[in-house]
Design a protein around this motif. Structure first.
Motif, mmCIF file in Angstrom:
data_model
loop_
_atom_site.group_PDB
_atom_site.id
_atom_site.type_symbol
_atom_site.label_atom_id
_atom_site.label_comp_id
_atom_site.label_asym_id
_atom_site.label_seq_id
_atom_site.Cartn_x
_atom_site.Cartn_y
_atom_site.Cartn_z
ATOM 1 N N UNK A 121 -11.371 -28.158 10.522
ATOM 2 C CA UNK A 121 -11.358 -27.803 9.101
ATOM 3 C C UNK A 121 -12.741 -27.952 8.481
ATOM 4 N N UNK A 122 -13.474 -28.971 8.899
ATOM 5 C CA UNK A 122 -14.823 -29.202 8.382
ATOM 6 C C UNK A 122 -15.751 -28.052 8.785
ATOM 7 N N UNK A 123 -15.649 -27.606 10.021
ATOM 8 C CA UNK A 123 -16.488 -26.496 10.491
ATOM 9 C C UNK A 123 -16.141 -25.214 9.742
ATOM 10 N N UNK A 124 -14.851 -24.999 9.500
ATOM 11 C CA UNK A 124 -14.420 -23.812 8.758
ATOM 12 C C UNK A 124 -15.010 -23.815 7.355
ATOM 13 N N UNK A 125 -14.956 -24.996 6.731
ATOM 14 C CA UNK A 125 -15.470 -25.122 5.371
ATOM 15 C C UNK A 125 -16.989 -24.920 5.331
ATOM 16 N N UNK A 126 -17.684 -25.401 6.348
ATOM 17 C CA UNK A 126 -19.151 -25.240 6.400
ATOM 18 C C UNK A 126 -19.523 -23.772 6.579
ATOM 19 N N UNK A 127 -18.735 -23.025 7.349
ATOM 20 C CA UNK A 127 -19.015 -21.592 7.541
ATOM 21 C C UNK A 127 -18.835 -20.815 6.239
ATOM 22 N N UNK A 128 -17.886 -21.273 5.411
ATOM 23 C CA UNK A 128 -17.636 -20.589 4.141
ATOM 24 C C UNK A 128 -18.738 -20.854 3.125
ATOM 25 N N UNK A 129 -19.374 -22.009 3.245
ATOM 26 C CA UNK A 129 -20.383 -22.409 2.245
ATOM 27 C C UNK A 129 -21.682 -21.702 2.421
#
Length: 129
Positions: A121-129
């Motif tokens: 989930x953290x990696x997904x959120x970082x890709x969105x940012x």
């Protein structure tokens, strides 16, 4: 401290603490006195089994992976732990083996699965940012 070393130390500490928690819960459930030192007496075979699994499977390479790291630590802790208990005259009965398999499986695989979910989930959120 480097991140991989930190992750390895945290995973090893989590395994140690969770095996101790398993032993303490078991001692408390059976109303055996001296939960603190008694937990160490009950836990040492499982701790030894987990340590052997860490070494043989080289768990430090990917300490938070459920497979193969978590499964190796789980099975190593239970199998070697039960063999050591039997070799030292401690109780080994089918019901206890089943409880140990389930409890240690939930503990040792559960936190790794949770860590994998959080990292994903953290990696997904970082890709969105």
């Amino acid at each position: 401290m480097s991140s991989p070393l930190r992750t390895t130390l945290l995973a090893a500490t989590a395994d140690l603490v969770l095996i101790l928690v398993f032993a303490a819960i078991g001692r408390d459930a059976h109303a055996r006195g001296d939960i603190i030192t008694g937990a160490f007496v009950t836990a040492w075979p499982f701790l030894a089994g987990g340590a052997v699994a860490w070494a043989l499977a080289r768990v430090w390479r990917s300490p938070l992976r459920v497979w193969p790291s978590g499964v190796c630590v789980w099975i190593g802790a239970v199998v070697i732990g039960m063999l050591l208990r039997a070799a030292t005259g401690q109780t080994v009965v089918l019901a206890f083996i089943i409880v140990a398999l389930i409890s240690l499986g939930v503990f040792l695989l559960g936190y790794r699965a949770l860590a994998a979910l959080v990292l994903r989930l953290s990696r997904k959120q970082q890709r969105r940012a």
